[in-house]
Write an enzyme that holds these catalytic residues in place. Structure first.
Site, PDB file in Angstrom:
ATOM      1  N   ARG B 120     -21.317  25.051 -63.134  1.00 47.21           N
ATOM      2  CA  ARG B 120     -21.573  26.413 -63.658  1.00 47.21           C
ATOM      3  C   ARG B 120     -23.040  26.685 -63.961  1.00 47.21           C
ATOM      4  NH1 ARG B 120     -16.853  25.237 -66.839  1.00 47.21           N
ATOM      5  NH2 ARG B 120     -14.986  25.969 -65.763  1.00 47.21           N
ATOM      6  N   LYS B 142     -32.235  35.742 -56.280  1.00 49.36           N
ATOM      7  CA  LYS B 142     -31.087  36.023 -55.415  1.00 49.36           C
ATOM      8  C   LYS B 142     -30.757  34.764 -54.625  1.00 49.36           C
ATOM      9  CE  LYS B 142     -30.988  40.950 -54.365  1.00 49.36           C
ATOM     10  NZ  LYS B 142     -30.949  41.915 -53.243  1.00 49.36           N
ATOM     11  N   GLU B 184     -41.876  41.195 -44.149  1.00 49.92           N
ATOM     12  CA  GLU B 184     -41.617  41.448 -45.575  1.00 49.92           C
ATOM     13  C   GLU B 184     -42.911  41.828 -46.300  1.00 49.92           C
ATOM     14  OE1 GLU B 184     -38.620  41.598 -46.940  1.00 49.92           O
ATOM     15  OE2 GLU B 184     -37.286  40.346 -45.738  1.00 49.92           O
ATOM     16  N   LYS B 226     -43.168  42.068 -55.954  1.00 43.28           N
ATOM     17  CA  LYS B 226     -41.799  41.572 -56.137  1.00 43.28           C
ATOM     18  C   LYS B 226     -41.535  41.254 -57.601  1.00 43.28           C
ATOM     19  CE  LYS B 226     -37.816  39.672 -54.670  1.00 43.28           C
ATOM     20  NZ  LYS B 226     -37.370  38.881 -53.529  1.00 43.28           N
ATOM     21  N   GLU B 236     -30.436  44.327 -59.604  1.00 41.53           N
ATOM     22  CA  GLU B 236     -30.344  45.375 -58.588  1.00 41.53           C
ATOM     23  C   GLU B 236     -29.383  46.493 -58.943  1.00 41.53           C
ATOM     24  OE1 GLU B 236     -30.693  43.870 -54.581  1.00 41.53           O
ATOM     25  OE2 GLU B 236     -29.530  45.539 -53.826  1.00 41.53           O
ATOM     26  N   ARG B 240     -34.694  47.762 -57.804  1.00 39.74           N
ATOM     27  CA  ARG B 240     -34.734  46.577 -56.946  1.00 39.74           C
ATOM     28  C   ARG B 240     -34.164  46.857 -55.564  1.00 39.74           C
ATOM     29  NH1 ARG B 240     -33.626  40.195 -58.433  1.00 39.74           N
ATOM     30  NH2 ARG B 240     -33.967  39.451 -56.315  1.00 39.74           N
ATOM     31  N   ASN B 244     -34.665  46.565 -50.219  1.00 44.05           N
ATOM     32  CA  ASN B 244     -33.789  46.458 -49.055  1.00 44.05           C
ATOM     33  C   ASN B 244     -34.201  47.386 -47.925  1.00 44.05           C
ATOM     34  OD1 ASN B 244     -32.062  44.509 -50.241  1.00 44.05           O
ATOM     35  ND2 ASN B 244     -31.186  46.128 -51.507  1.00 44.05           N
ATOM     36  N   HIS B 247     -33.212  46.578 -44.431  1.00 40.35           N
ATOM     37  CA  HIS B 247     -32.304  45.438 -44.475  1.00 40.35           C
ATOM     38  C   HIS B 247     -30.878  45.777 -44.063  1.00 40.35           C
ATOM     39  CE1 HIS B 247     -35.628  43.378 -46.270  1.00 40.35           C
ATOM     40  NE2 HIS B 247     -34.929  42.291 -46.518  1.00 40.35           N
ATOM     41  N   HIS B 251     -29.442  43.691 -41.283  1.00 37.66           N
ATOM     42  CA  HIS B 251     -28.252  42.839 -41.405  1.00 37.66           C
ATOM     43  C   HIS B 251     -27.274  43.104 -40.279  1.00 37.66           C
ATOM     44  CE1 HIS B 251     -28.743  41.875 -45.977  1.00 37.66           C
ATOM     45  NE2 HIS B 251     -29.710  41.373 -45.234  1.00 37.66           N
ATOM     46  N   HIS B 264     -34.456  36.701 -39.616  1.00 35.90           N
ATOM     47  CA  HIS B 264     -34.270  37.746 -40.618  1.00 35.90           C
ATOM     48  C   HIS B 264     -35.437  38.749 -40.595  1.00 35.90           C
ATOM     49  CE1 HIS B 264     -33.194  39.693 -44.365  1.00 35.90           C
ATOM     50  NE2 HIS B 264     -34.357  39.355 -44.903  1.00 35.90           N
TER      51      HIS B 264
END
Lengths: 362, 362
Positions: B120, B142, B184, B226, B236, B240, B244, B247, B251, B264
């Protein structure tokens, strides 16, 4: 209906306890972000309660999907977890949708972990249908799956938005599972609530007879203890670890026998006897209180001895436990009934002796 | 050496950027709870930097284990993740031990998710060795793995305790990956830093020639953007999401082509062109600024067109994206260079037209 709150700031949530709270749509609607849910349950619980919950939700215009898992601790693994992800992705569930766990501790732990990690976290609701999950695992946000090398090794802290503990679901619970749940009830008395321990001693026959009033009281007092501990220490850096009384021994039993052979509550019961025995051997728990502990667990019909795996095997399995800190095994022991404490660096020979004294004769 | 801080209260952490910071043991020691770490890396990075990091750590009495994963996005799945868990459990790693991610974005995402969920949650450190991970994925917490139905679908927010971005590791980076990282870098200019966009236009040849001073500046300015965004919106819920840009289209390209076929950063580059094109079609981004955007991406050697999957297939794949909210597709679009905004309920016909306009001719 009884109502408690787990106080965690803006993540606080209510626990509703009582007959028929399973389909309290007012409470569920208040917890949803959007009127779309996925209900995760198992093939034993689904025929009993899934239709009722779905009908209630649909009557208030909540769209429901469901994912039905195979029953049992043996399925608390990645493969089964992935069937939840498959269902959520196939149904185009997004971050605003809510997951509902309908079932016992295994369903709650897996659905909770799925909610913790699906798209990096979506809301979830716990509707526990076993005594064990109503008094323990549905409250506090611990979620996990098992790994072949250890129980609950992969998981996350992720608090539910609502817990609905419907005591009427306990009428369909097998006897063995009712007793397993009572192990965790007894635990609260042992670690911090001596008056509750006394109450359980007085009322154990009523609990075993499933008197609704007695069960409601036991669940409320258990959840009140759990809620207070979780509010004080959400991620188990301190006092929350006391909830692990008997669990390090118990996890060794579950892992050593193969997950699912002993019920979690049964293993915890034998583990609490081992912890009490060790506490007594080390001069902390009096013989009288040790005997009371063993007697109450025995009257509940729970095992007061562990399986004969051998002390060395127990210690090996215990070394894998999450409560190990910086290589040091930490155990919750008892100074008295209602007074637990965490100890590290205990002599291995004493731990082994307590295990041997509390195992079945060969 | 350049130093930044991600401000997140008691979970704040430093980012150190510069030549040779990989084995800054002073910073690493300050981030450890106990002197025991597991280094997660891959079979490309291990021969280059693992020995150096291990030697440095051992010289200050830190015990090191390592787990070496196969390289590539195609391995960013549960099976590979589980090899990390196997290593941690076999080595009896407990909650006080620290995981170090040494490698690119895939290693960082997987090691981070392992750290988020092992018992955990355990501490972790990011040592990114690619430009893309140095400017983006190592900062902000992330973590994720892919699911056959979607990229990064299973994950968690889990902040590192330290980020070490060693610019000298970029000397061994393949050209294609350097360019993917620059996608990026350009993104930060496009979404919120027009002066940085101007700077990249002026310095793109120096960046492609890997001039250390230029790379250090680009990484610092990217990480500063960032860090500020993450400090404002860790999970997010708002600003935030601007990160994206490109993205959601990207994706779809990655998933549609099969993870690992397009890098990516390459997919994000083509996706940013699509987003800019759509912004222009809707009358928000001027033709001049759209052309500047496409020109800079083209000068970087990145794709300015997507693969010809067909607009319908793009839209289908985009519907699985995490940025979908309550069934509504949300896209980051540009009002100007340096001025991005989130839009929902855009006309599908316009999205499809932008996709078609920005795909390779058949």
């Amino acid at each position: 209906m009884r109502k408690l709150t787990v106080a965690l700031g803006d993540r606080s949530y209510p626990i509703l306890i009582g007959e028929g709270v399973l389909d309290r749509t007012d409470a569920i609607l208040a917890a949803l972000k959007t009127p779309r849910v996925a209900i995760v349950t198992n093939d034993v619980v689904a025929p009993l309660y899934l239709g009722r919950l779905e009908a209630a939700l649909r009557s208030v215009d909540v769209a429901c999907d469901s994912v039905i898992l195979p029953d049992g601790e043996a399925h608390k693994n990645w493969q089964t977890l992935n069937t939840i992800f498959d269902g959520l992705l196939a149904g185009h569930f997004d971050r605003s949708t809510t997951l509902i766990a309908l079932g016992g501790g295994v369903v709650g732990d897996m659905a909770g972990f799925a909610a913790a990690t699906y798209q990096r976290g979506i809301p979830f609701i716990q509707i526990p249908t076993t005594l064990l999950s109503q008094v323990d695992s549905s409250v506090g946000g611990k979620t996990a799956i098992n790994h072949p090398l250890g129980k609950n090794m992969i998981g996350a802290f992720h608090q539910p938005r609502l817990v609905l503990a419907d005591t009427s679901t306990l009428t369909t619970l097998p006897d063995r599972e009712l007793k397993a749940g009572l192990a965790e009830v007894i635990k609260y008395g042992l670690i911090r609530d001596p008056a509750f321990f006394d109450w359980i001693e007085t009322n154990i026959e009523r609990l075993l007879a499933r008197e609704p009033q007695a069960l409601g009281e036991a669940i409320e007092r258990s959840c009140a203890n759990k809620a207070r501990i979780v509010s004080e220490d959400e991620t188990e850096r301190g006092v929350r670890a006391l909830l692990n009384l008997g669990h390090t021994f118990g996890h060794a039993i579950e892992a050593g026998m193969g997950f699912g052979v002993w019920l979690h509550g049964e293993a915890v019961a034998a583990g609490m006897v081992m912890a009490a025995c060790l506490s007594n051997r080390l001069g902390w728990l009096s013989a009288r209180q040790y005997e009371r502990t063993v007697a109450l667990i025995g009257r509940t019909g729970l095992p007061v001895r562990g399986p004969k795996l051998g002390a060395a095997r127990y210690l090996e399995l215990m070394a894998h436990d999450k409560k190990v800190d910086a290589g040091r095994l930490r155990l919750v022991l008892l100074r008295d009934i209602g007074d637990a404490e965490i100890f590290a660096d205990l002599p291995a020979v004493e731990i082994a002796a307590a295990i041997d004294a509390c195992c079945e004769p060969s």
